[in-house]
Design a protein around this motif. Structure first.
Motif, PDB file in Angstrom:
ATOM      1  N   TRP A 114       0.825  -1.206   0.000  1.00 38.65           N
ATOM      2  CA  TRP A 114       0.000   0.000   0.000  1.00 38.65           C
ATOM      3  C   TRP A 114       0.860   1.258   0.000  1.00 38.65           C
ATOM      4  CZ3 TRP A 114      -0.066   3.758   3.786  1.00 38.65           C
ATOM      5  CH2 TRP A 114       0.563   3.442   5.003  1.00 38.65           C
ATOM      6  N   GLN A 115       2.000   1.221   0.706  1.00 33.76           N
ATOM      7  CA  GLN A 115       2.890   2.366   0.695  1.00 33.76           C
ATOM      8  C   GLN A 115       3.561   2.526  -0.672  1.00 33.76           C
ATOM      9  OE1 GLN A 115       5.714   2.246   3.914  1.00 33.76           O
ATOM     10  NE2 GLN A 115       4.133   2.124   5.500  1.00 33.76           N
ATOM     11  N   ALA A 116       3.991   1.402  -1.239  1.00 27.91           N
ATOM     12  CA  ALA A 116       4.637   1.453  -2.554  1.00 27.91           C
ATOM     13  C   ALA A 116       3.662   1.967  -3.615  1.00 27.91           C
ATOM     14  CB  ALA A 116       5.161   0.073  -2.926  1.00 27.91           C
ATOM     15  N   ALA A 117       2.424   1.510  -3.550  1.00 25.99           N
ATOM     16  CA  ALA A 117       1.427   1.946  -4.534  1.00 25.99           C
ATOM     17  C   ALA A 117       1.132   3.437  -4.395  1.00 25.99           C
ATOM     18  CB  ALA A 117       0.152   1.128  -4.376  1.00 25.99           C
ATOM     19  N   LEU A 118       0.984   3.895  -3.159  1.00 22.09           N
ATOM     20  CA  LEU A 118       0.687   5.310  -2.928  1.00 22.09           C
ATOM     21  C   LEU A 118       1.833   6.199  -3.406  1.00 22.09           C
ATOM     22  CD1 LEU A 118      -1.226   7.419  -1.736  1.00 22.09           C
ATOM     23  CD2 LEU A 118      -0.127   7.069   0.491  1.00 22.09           C
ATOM     24  N   LEU A 119       3.062   5.823  -3.067  1.00 21.80           N
ATOM     25  CA  LEU A 119       4.217   6.614  -3.490  1.00 21.80           C
ATOM     26  C   LEU A 119       4.386   6.584  -5.002  1.00 21.80           C
ATOM     27  CD1 LEU A 119       6.832   5.635  -0.737  1.00 21.80           C
ATOM     28  CD2 LEU A 119       5.638   7.826  -1.003  1.00 21.80           C
ATOM     29  N   THR A 120       4.111   5.435  -5.599  1.00 28.06           N
ATOM     30  CA  THR A 120       4.285   5.307  -7.046  1.00 28.06           C
ATOM     31  C   THR A 120       3.274   6.157  -7.804  1.00 28.06           C
ATOM     32  OG1 THR A 120       5.181   3.070  -6.836  1.00 28.06           O
ATOM     33  CG2 THR A 120       4.258   3.693  -8.971  1.00 28.06           C
ATOM     34  N   VAL A 121       2.019   6.089  -7.425  1.00 25.99           N
ATOM     35  CA  VAL A 121       1.001   6.879  -8.115  1.00 25.99           C
ATOM     36  C   VAL A 121       1.256   8.374  -7.914  1.00 25.99           C
ATOM     37  CG1 VAL A 121      -1.455   7.410  -8.233  1.00 25.99           C
ATOM     38  CG2 VAL A 121      -0.704   5.044  -7.971  1.00 25.99           C
ATOM     39  N   THR A 122       1.653   8.750  -6.694  1.00 24.16           N
ATOM     40  CA  THR A 122       1.975  10.154  -6.444  1.00 24.16           C
ATOM     41  C   THR A 122       3.170  10.599  -7.277  1.00 24.16           C
ATOM     42  OG1 THR A 122       1.132   9.950  -4.178  1.00 24.16           O
ATOM     43  CG2 THR A 122       2.537  11.843  -4.675  1.00 24.16           C
ATOM     44  N   GLY A 123       4.210   9.762  -7.291  1.00 26.14           N
ATOM     45  CA  GLY A 123       5.393  10.100  -8.083  1.00 26.14           C
ATOM     46  C   GLY A 123       5.104  10.149  -9.567  1.00 26.14           C
ATOM     47  N   GLY A 124       4.299   9.198 -10.076  1.00 32.05           N
ATOM     48  CA  GLY A 124       3.948   9.213 -11.495  1.00 32.05           C
ATOM     49  C   GLY A 124       3.136  10.439 -11.877  1.00 32.05           C
ATOM     50  N   THR A 125       2.255  10.877 -10.981  1.00 33.53           N
ATOM     51  CA  THR A 125       1.464  12.076 -11.255  1.00 33.53           C
ATOM     52  C   THR A 125       2.347  13.322 -11.268  1.00 33.53           C
ATOM     53  OG1 THR A 125      -0.436  11.025 -10.167  1.00 33.53           O
ATOM     54  CG2 THR A 125      -0.535  13.409 -10.512  1.00 33.53           C
ATOM     55  N   ILE A 126       3.260  13.401 -10.312  1.00 31.90           N
ATOM     56  CA  ILE A 126       4.185  14.549 -10.274  1.00 31.90           C
ATOM     57  C   ILE A 126       5.082  14.544 -11.505  1.00 31.90           C
ATOM     58  CG2 ILE A 126       6.124  15.562  -9.018  1.00 31.90           C
ATOM     59  CD1 ILE A 126       4.834  14.583  -6.434  1.00 31.90           C
ATOM     60  N   LEU A 127       5.558  13.358 -11.907  1.00 30.74           N
ATOM     61  CA  LEU A 127       6.385  13.262 -13.110  1.00 30.74           C
ATOM     62  C   LEU A 127       5.624  13.747 -14.341  1.00 30.74           C
ATOM     63  CD1 LEU A 127       9.015  12.242 -14.478  1.00 30.74           C
ATOM     64  CD2 LEU A 127       7.901  10.011 -14.712  1.00 30.74           C
ATOM     65  N   ALA A 128       4.365  13.344 -14.458  1.00 31.80           N
ATOM     66  CA  ALA A 128       3.549  13.804 -15.590  1.00 31.80           C
ATOM     67  C   ALA A 128       3.368  15.313 -15.555  1.00 31.80           C
ATOM     68  CB  ALA A 128       2.195  13.098 -15.575  1.00 31.80           C
ATOM     69  N   ALA A 129       3.189  15.881 -14.365  1.00 28.93           N
ATOM     70  CA  ALA A 129       3.019  17.331 -14.253  1.00 28.93           C
ATOM     71  C   ALA A 129       4.292  18.072 -14.651  1.00 28.93           C
ATOM     72  CB  ALA A 129       2.612  17.692 -12.823  1.00 28.93           C
ATOM     73  N   LEU A 130       5.439  17.567 -14.215  1.00 28.49           N
ATOM     74  CA  LEU A 130       6.708  18.234 -14.529  1.00 28.49           C
ATOM     75  C   LEU A 130       7.037  18.151 -16.012  1.00 28.49           C
ATOM     76  CD1 LEU A 130       8.894  17.107 -11.473  1.00 28.49           C
ATOM     77  CD2 LEU A 130       7.785  19.329 -11.849  1.00 28.49           C
ATOM     78  N   LEU A 131       6.927  16.950 -16.571  1.00 27.02           N
ATOM     79  CA  LEU A 131       7.253  16.792 -17.987  1.00 27.02           C
ATOM     80  C   LEU A 131       6.200  17.464 -18.865  1.00 27.02           C
ATOM     81  CD1 LEU A 131       8.551  13.102 -18.122  1.00 27.02           C
ATOM     82  CD2 LEU A 131       9.811  15.229 -17.728  1.00 27.02           C
ATOM     83  N   GLY A 132       4.955  17.421 -18.423  1.00 25.07           N
ATOM     84  CA  GLY A 132       3.915  18.094 -19.187  1.00 25.07           C
ATOM     85  C   GLY A 132       4.101  19.599 -19.195  1.00 25.07           C
ATOM     86  N   ALA A 133       4.594  20.157 -18.088  1.00 25.26           N
ATOM     87  CA  ALA A 133       4.827  21.600 -18.024  1.00 25.26           C
ATOM     88  C   ALA A 133       5.847  22.037 -19.063  1.00 25.26           C
ATOM     89  CB  ALA A 133       5.298  21.983 -16.620  1.00 25.26           C
TER      90      ALA A 133
END
Length: 369
Positions: A114-133
């Motif tokens: 559950w911790q790995a999933a939460l961190l991964t989804v959060t990190g993937g969303t932040i990565l998409a925001a940074l690269l999308g910017a």
């Protein structure tokens, strides 16, 4: 002077809304489909030629789970392509971030799922925001090339075993010792199937809610005419970034479920071919529609699996070489099916039902006056 009222105008049948039994039942069809898919593992029906075993067998459930995952991925990608008009060639990067992120945090770092999933989804969303910017500073083909460049960087890092974390070209098997017991083992494949179904339901719900919201109407306006949105005083960049980030987060969540189903990460999921496959799924199903991308993703992955087995079958080997060689290549058959589908059904699978209904009405004899 006598005034005679004119008779009411007759509205053509094709312009008259049909309020029959079908239109009363239609809103409940998604719920019925969800219930059927949820109870499918309890069925012992065998479908020869479609599945190799009974519907509730672990092998069949795993195939169905993967099909559901990619149905959700296609629906999330359609938020970019079909509903906002952005052609991205790097969407596989966020799916791979979900797969490798979960695998690394569970296998290398020893975190609970559950911790790995939460961190991964959060990190993937932040990565998409940074690269999308960065990527959204460009438009058109330049935007597609920038997203492709980002995805290629991710593929290179994975293939070269960056930091000794990814396993390189051999991939990274998932350490199941830290997973919940209900998600480990062949007998628990049904739980993974339900998890994939929950993911698909979540993606469809999110995309539907966004599309029906004021933000979704702005995204549709961006797809049709971006300059008009700017004239209205709205910031197109901000809305496109929201869609890009949301699609990347949904893809990362799909990666979390996918790595549990297949039991590890492999570098092929980082390739641009996966994003091109998502594009084919969306076009095959019908871009910008509610259920088209889901149907396209499920059908594409099913055909990809079945055609691989079909290409190595005795029936194909017994054919002349001029037929057996191309038929033994799943991509050749898939490409042929895709070309025929686009040619005969330009609107995708989602546009097939209205075409059939219109054809049926045109063939129906009209009552004599």
């Amino acid at each position: 002077m006598t005034v005679i009222d004119a008779p009411p105008a007759q509205v053509p049948d094709e312009l008259t809304p049909q309020r029959g039994r079908w239109h009363r039942v239609r809103p409940f069809l998604p719920l019925v489909a969800l219930v059927v898919l949820a109870i499918l593992p309890y069925s012992t029906i065998s479908l020869p030629g479609i599945f190799e075993g009974p519907v509730n067998s672990p092998g069949t459930l795993q195939i169905l789970a993967i099909c559901l995952i990619f149905g959700g991925l296609a629906a999330g990608y359609d938020l970019l392509f079909g509903r906002t008009g952005m052609l991205s060639f790097g969407h596989a990067l966020y799916f791979a971030a979900g797969v490798y992120g979960t695998d690394i945090l569970v296998t290398r770092a020893g975190l609970p799922l559950w911790q790995a999933a939460l961190l991964t989804v959060t990190g993937g969303t932040i990565l998409a925001a940074l690269l999308g910017a960065v990527a959204l500073r460009t438009v058109g083909i330049a935007f597609a090339m920038v997203t492709l460049a980002f995805a290629q960087v991710g593929a290179i890092l994975v293939a070269r075993d960056f930091g000794g974390l990814t396993g390189g070209e051999e991939g990274l098997p998932l350490d199941v010792s830290g997973l919940p017991a209900g998600l480990v083992g062949v007998t628990n494949t049904v739980n993974l199937y339900w998890l994939a179904l929950a993911y698909l339901t979540l993606v469809v719900f999110v995309v539907h809610r966004v599309s029906g919201s004021p933000t979704g109407r702005v995204l549709a306006g961006l797809r049709d005419d971006e300059r008009r949105i700017g004239v209205l005083g709205l910031d197109p960049y901000r809305y496109k970034l929201v869609a890009f980030t949301l699609a990347g987060g949904l893809a990362s969540a799909g990666g979390v479920v996918y790595v549990l189903i297949v039991g590890g990460a492999s570098p092929h999921i980082t390739s641009s071919e996966l994003t091109l496959s998502l594009l084919v799924m969306v076009v095959l199903g019908g871009p910008g529609t509610r259920w088209g991308p889901v149907l396209g993703g499920v059908l594409y992955m099913y055909l990809d699996h079945r055609l691989t087995a079909f290409g190595t079958s005795d029936a194909v080997d017994s054919l002349p070489a001029v037929l057996s060689h191309p038929l033994s290549q799943p991509l050749f058959v898939l490409g042929t099916v895709f070309i025929l589908a686009v040619y005969f059904f330009p609107g995708g699978l989602a546009g097939l039902a209205p075409r059939v209904a219109h054809l049926t009405r045109s063939l129906r004899p009209r009552p004599r006056p």
